[in-house]
Design a protein around this motif. Structure first.
Motif, PDB file in Angstrom:
ATOM      1  N   ARG A 185      12.961  38.658  13.212  1.00 53.27           N
ATOM      2  CA  ARG A 185      13.364  40.043  13.380  1.00 53.27           C
ATOM      3  C   ARG A 185      13.664  40.401  14.832  1.00 53.27           C
ATOM      4  NH1 ARG A 185       9.687  39.764   9.303  1.00 53.27           N
ATOM      5  NH2 ARG A 185      10.270  40.747   7.348  1.00 53.27           N
ATOM      6  N   GLY A 186      13.049  39.759  15.786  1.00 49.04           N
ATOM      7  CA  GLY A 186      13.284  40.029  17.193  1.00 49.04           C
ATOM      8  C   GLY A 186      13.250  38.725  17.947  1.00 49.04           C
ATOM      9  N   PRO A 187      13.734  38.713  19.190  1.00 46.37           N
ATOM     10  CA  PRO A 187      13.786  37.449  19.937  1.00 46.37           C
ATOM     11  C   PRO A 187      12.439  36.742  20.044  1.00 46.37           C
ATOM     12  CG  PRO A 187      15.068  39.127  21.057  1.00 46.37           C
ATOM     13  CD  PRO A 187      14.346  39.819  19.938  1.00 46.37           C
ATOM     14  N   ALA A 188      11.382  37.470  20.374  1.00 47.26           N
ATOM     15  CA  ALA A 188      10.074  36.824  20.506  1.00 47.26           C
ATOM     16  C   ALA A 188       9.591  36.289  19.161  1.00 47.26           C
ATOM     17  CB  ALA A 188       9.054  37.807  21.087  1.00 47.26           C
ATOM     18  N   GLU A 189       9.863  37.033  18.070  1.00 46.15           N
ATOM     19  CA  GLU A 189       9.466  36.563  16.742  1.00 46.15           C
ATOM     20  C   GLU A 189      10.228  35.311  16.344  1.00 46.15           C
ATOM     21  OE1 GLU A 189       8.313  39.292  13.330  1.00 46.15           O
ATOM     22  OE2 GLU A 189       9.575  40.585  14.560  1.00 46.15           O
ATOM     23  N   VAL A 190      11.525  35.295  16.668  1.00 45.40           N
ATOM     24  CA  VAL A 190      12.325  34.109  16.349  1.00 45.40           C
ATOM     25  C   VAL A 190      11.758  32.891  17.057  1.00 45.40           C
ATOM     26  CG1 VAL A 190      14.594  33.029  16.593  1.00 45.40           C
ATOM     27  CG2 VAL A 190      14.430  35.425  15.916  1.00 45.40           C
ATOM     28  N   VAL A 191      11.500  33.025  18.351  1.00 42.25           N
ATOM     29  CA  VAL A 191      11.004  31.892  19.122  1.00 42.25           C
ATOM     30  C   VAL A 191       9.611  31.483  18.641  1.00 42.25           C
ATOM     31  CG1 VAL A 191      10.410  31.072  21.429  1.00 42.25           C
ATOM     32  CG2 VAL A 191      12.429  32.500  21.110  1.00 42.25           C
ATOM     33  N   ALA A 192       8.771  32.463  18.316  1.00 38.51           N
ATOM     34  CA  ALA A 192       7.426  32.144  17.819  1.00 38.51           C
ATOM     35  C   ALA A 192       7.497  31.405  16.487  1.00 38.51           C
ATOM     36  CB  ALA A 192       6.607  33.423  17.682  1.00 38.51           C
ATOM     37  N   SER A 193       8.411  31.801  15.607  1.00 38.57           N
ATOM     38  CA  SER A 193       8.531  31.102  14.332  1.00 38.57           C
ATOM     39  C   SER A 193       9.069  29.689  14.535  1.00 38.57           C
ATOM     40  CB  SER A 193       9.439  31.888  13.384  1.00 38.57           C
ATOM     41  OG  SER A 193      10.781  31.907  13.836  1.00 38.57           O
ATOM     42  N   LEU A 194       9.972  29.522  15.487  1.00 42.61           N
ATOM     43  CA  LEU A 194      10.455  28.182  15.812  1.00 42.61           C
ATOM     44  C   LEU A 194       9.340  27.332  16.411  1.00 42.61           C
ATOM     45  CD1 LEU A 194      13.984  28.996  17.276  1.00 42.61           C
ATOM     46  CD2 LEU A 194      13.489  27.771  15.166  1.00 42.61           C
ATOM     47  N   ASP A 195       8.437  27.970  17.153  1.00 40.34           N
ATOM     48  CA  ASP A 195       7.259  27.265  17.677  1.00 40.34           C
ATOM     49  C   ASP A 195       6.473  26.634  16.533  1.00 40.34           C
ATOM     50  OD1 ASP A 195       6.583  26.906  20.364  1.00 40.34           O
ATOM     51  OD2 ASP A 195       6.148  29.024  20.633  1.00 40.34           O
ATOM     52  N   ARG A 196       6.183  27.445  15.513  1.00 38.33           N
ATOM     53  CA  ARG A 196       5.390  26.954  14.389  1.00 38.33           C
ATOM     54  C   ARG A 196       6.112  25.830  13.663  1.00 38.33           C
ATOM     55  NH1 ARG A 196       4.764  32.580  13.805  1.00 38.33           N
ATOM     56  NH2 ARG A 196       6.209  32.633  12.047  1.00 38.33           N
ATOM     57  N   PHE A 197       7.416  26.001  13.476  1.00 40.68           N
ATOM     58  CA  PHE A 197       8.167  24.965  12.779  1.00 40.68           C
ATOM     59  C   PHE A 197       8.252  23.691  13.622  1.00 40.68           C
ATOM     60  CE2 PHE A 197      12.120  22.857  11.494  1.00 40.68           C
ATOM     61  CZ  PHE A 197      11.832  22.666  10.151  1.00 40.68           C
ATOM     62  N   ALA A 198       8.442  23.844  14.943  1.00 42.42           N
ATOM     63  CA  ALA A 198       8.569  22.674  15.814  1.00 42.42           C
ATOM     64  C   ALA A 198       7.309  21.828  15.794  1.00 42.42           C
ATOM     65  CB  ALA A 198       8.894  23.117  17.248  1.00 42.42           C
ATOM     66  N   MET A 199       6.148  22.458  15.560  1.00 47.16           N
ATOM     67  CA  MET A 199       4.902  21.694  15.525  1.00 47.16           C
ATOM     68  C   MET A 199       4.845  20.746  14.331  1.00 47.16           C
ATOM     69  SD  MET A 199       1.873  24.206  16.925  1.00 47.16           S
ATOM     70  CE  MET A 199       2.172  25.514  15.741  1.00 47.16           C
ATOM     71  N   THR A 200       5.680  20.985  13.318  1.00 45.66           N
ATOM     72  CA  THR A 200       5.700  20.097  12.156  1.00 45.66           C
ATOM     73  C   THR A 200       6.718  18.978  12.304  1.00 45.66           C
ATOM     74  OG1 THR A 200       7.430  21.245  10.875  1.00 45.66           O
ATOM     75  CG2 THR A 200       5.199  22.151  10.779  1.00 45.66           C
ATOM     76  N   MET A 201       7.527  19.022  13.355  1.00 43.38           N
ATOM     77  CA  MET A 201       8.600  18.044  13.533  1.00 43.38           C
ATOM     78  C   MET A 201       8.401  17.327  14.869  1.00 43.38           C
ATOM     79  SD  MET A 201      10.335  18.730  10.773  1.00 43.38           S
ATOM     80  CE  MET A 201      11.950  18.014  10.986  1.00 43.38           C
ATOM     81  N   PRO A 202       7.919  16.072  14.862  1.00 40.02           N
ATOM     82  CA  PRO A 202       7.634  15.389  16.126  1.00 40.02           C
ATOM     83  C   PRO A 202       8.809  15.387  17.100  1.00 40.02           C
ATOM     84  CG  PRO A 202       6.773  14.129  14.277  1.00 40.02           C
ATOM     85  CD  PRO A 202       7.571  15.257  13.683  1.00 40.02           C
ATOM     86  N   ALA A 203      10.042  15.273  16.585  1.00 41.88           N
ATOM     87  CA  ALA A 203      11.204  15.208  17.472  1.00 41.88           C
ATOM     88  C   ALA A 203      11.498  16.547  18.135  1.00 41.88           C
ATOM     89  CB  ALA A 203      12.431  14.732  16.699  1.00 41.88           C
ATOM     90  N   ALA A 204      10.874  17.638  17.655  1.00 41.69           N
ATOM     91  CA  ALA A 204      11.153  18.963  18.211  1.00 41.69           C
ATOM     92  C   ALA A 204      10.238  19.315  19.372  1.00 41.69           C
ATOM     93  CB  ALA A 204      11.033  20.024  17.119  1.00 41.69           C
ATOM     94  N   LEU A 205       9.251  18.476  19.678  1.00 40.59           N
ATOM     95  CA  LEU A 205       8.351  18.750  20.791  1.00 40.59           C
ATOM     96  C   LEU A 205       9.153  18.909  22.075  1.00 40.59           C
ATOM     97  CD1 LEU A 205       5.418  18.917  21.883  1.00 40.59           C
ATOM     98  CD2 LEU A 205       5.551  16.451  22.268  1.00 40.59           C
ATOM     99  N   CYS A 206       8.902  20.006  22.786  1.00 44.05           N
ATOM    100  CA  CYS A 206       9.546  20.308  24.070  1.00 44.05           C
ATOM    101  C   CYS A 206      11.019  20.689  23.926  1.00 44.05           C
ATOM    102  CB  CYS A 206       9.412  19.152  25.059  1.00 44.05           C
ATOM    103  SG  CYS A 206       7.735  18.936  25.669  1.00 44.05           S
ATOM    104  N   ALA A 207      11.483  20.966  22.694  1.00 45.08           N
ATOM    105  CA  ALA A 207      12.827  21.522  22.562  1.00 45.08           C
ATOM    106  C   ALA A 207      12.863  22.885  23.238  1.00 45.08           C
ATOM    107  CB  ALA A 207      13.212  21.650  21.087  1.00 45.08           C
TER     108      ALA A 207
END
Length: 332
Positions: A185-207
């Motif tokens: 819904r907002g920029p911080a929410e988008v990034v926070a949700s991507l944070d949670r998803f990135a934790m499930t994908m090893p290749a996404a670390l430090c994206a």
């Protein structure tokens, strides 16, 4: 020396389960297939056995999917209807106390139109604590259900260089095709949700990622930045870097994501880009940013597609050294 690795083992198992679910949903193209692959993906996930998916249709509750071996008692339809609008999971055990193990949990899937509630049997050997709730939150995130549609829409639009709109142009020069994006819904929410998803994908670390919302009514830009090169705003012959609201890249340290806002005016030019546009070996990032600014200012009054083409031609040429994504937006 003895070290308790229980937490690491549990975290790894949970992330593998969510990763399996996300991978399975990539191939889902309908409500039915989403339900089927969700049940199948979670069947062997120890903390999420006995899964059931319910849809609220008016005053009715319809179970659209469940595991064949699910013998759990049906959840009260009134409770399902209430949960469909709740942002929090609910323990279904009568007399359950916080911090104690639970046997069944229900939660709503965050979707603007489809009112869906999922019930899962939780691990009876683990307390249903804050960390367990965070694991449940990963599963209820809307980006899992929308992953395939969002990814395909964005990638296809960039790869095919769809017709430019009068005030926005996008370019994508891929080295490898592995985009995955999320929604919010907002920029911080988008990034926070991507944070949670990135934790499930090893290749996404430090994206890294930056998300910006242009509000034409308020004439503002609101943005959040996770370790990404700062967007550039060209105002006349001056440049402004959107370098506030900075935090670490995705899946690093779990920072609080912040937002920053600045005023804009008609005619301003916003340039968002990946590091492939500005970074070069054996030079600091500041040199590349300066090169971008010098290239963008002379193009400020050109149509947006000419600005995009000019930046690609001037900074990348015919051979990209890294993935290059570029979005140019004229404030109107």
């Amino acid at each position: 020396v003895a070290t308790d690795t229980t937490a690491q083992v549990i975290d790894r198992r949970r992330f593998i389960g969510i990763g399996d679910l996300a991978s399975a949903l990539v191939g889902a193209t309908s409500i039915e297939s989403v339900a089927d692959v969700t049940i199948a993906a979670l069947r062997d996930c120890v903390p999420a056995t006995a899964t059931a998916i319910n849809v609220v249709l008016g005053d009715s509750v319809v179970r659209i999917a469940s595991q064949p071996e699910d013998r759990a008692e049906a959840t009260d339809p009134a409770l399902i209807r209430h949960l469909a609008s709740s942002p929090f999971p609910l323990v279904l055990d009568e007399g359950w106390q916080p911090g104690r193990p639970a046997s069944r949990v229900a939660f709503a899937v965050d979707h603007p139109t489809l009112r869906t509630v999922v019930t899962v049997a939780t691990n009876p050997g683990r307390p249903f604590d804050e960390e367990y709730q965070q694991f449940i939150d990963l599963g209820r995130a809307d980006e899992l259900g929308a992953l395939r549609l969002i990814c395909d829409t964005l990638q296809n639009a960039m790869l095919e260089l769809a017709s430019d709109l009068p005030t926005v142009a996008a370019r994508y020069l891929p080295i490898a095709s592995n985009l995955t994006v999320g929604d919010g819904r907002g920029p911080a929410e988008v990034v926070a949700s991507l944070d949670r998803f990135a934790m499930t994908m090893p290749a996404a670390l430090c994206a890294t990622v930056v998300c910006a919302i242009v509000d034409l009514g308020e004439q503002t830009i609101t943005y959040s930045n996770a370790g990404h090169p700062p967007p550039l705003l060209v105002q006349g012959d001056q440049v402004v870097w959107l370098d506030q609201a900075l935090a670490t890249p995705l899946a690093v340290d779990g920072p609080t994501r912040r937002e920053a806002r600045l005023d804009v005016r008609p005619g301003d030019l916003l340039v968002l880009y990946t590091d492939g546009l500005v970074e070069r070996r054996n030079e600091t990032i500041d040199v590349g940013l300066g090169r971008l600014a010098r290239a963008a200012v002379p193009l400020r009054d050109e149509p947006v597609e000419e600005v995009a083409n000019g930046l690609i031609d001037g900074l990348v040429g015919t051979t990209a050294r890294d993935d290059v994504a570029l979005v140019v937006k004229r404030i109107h």
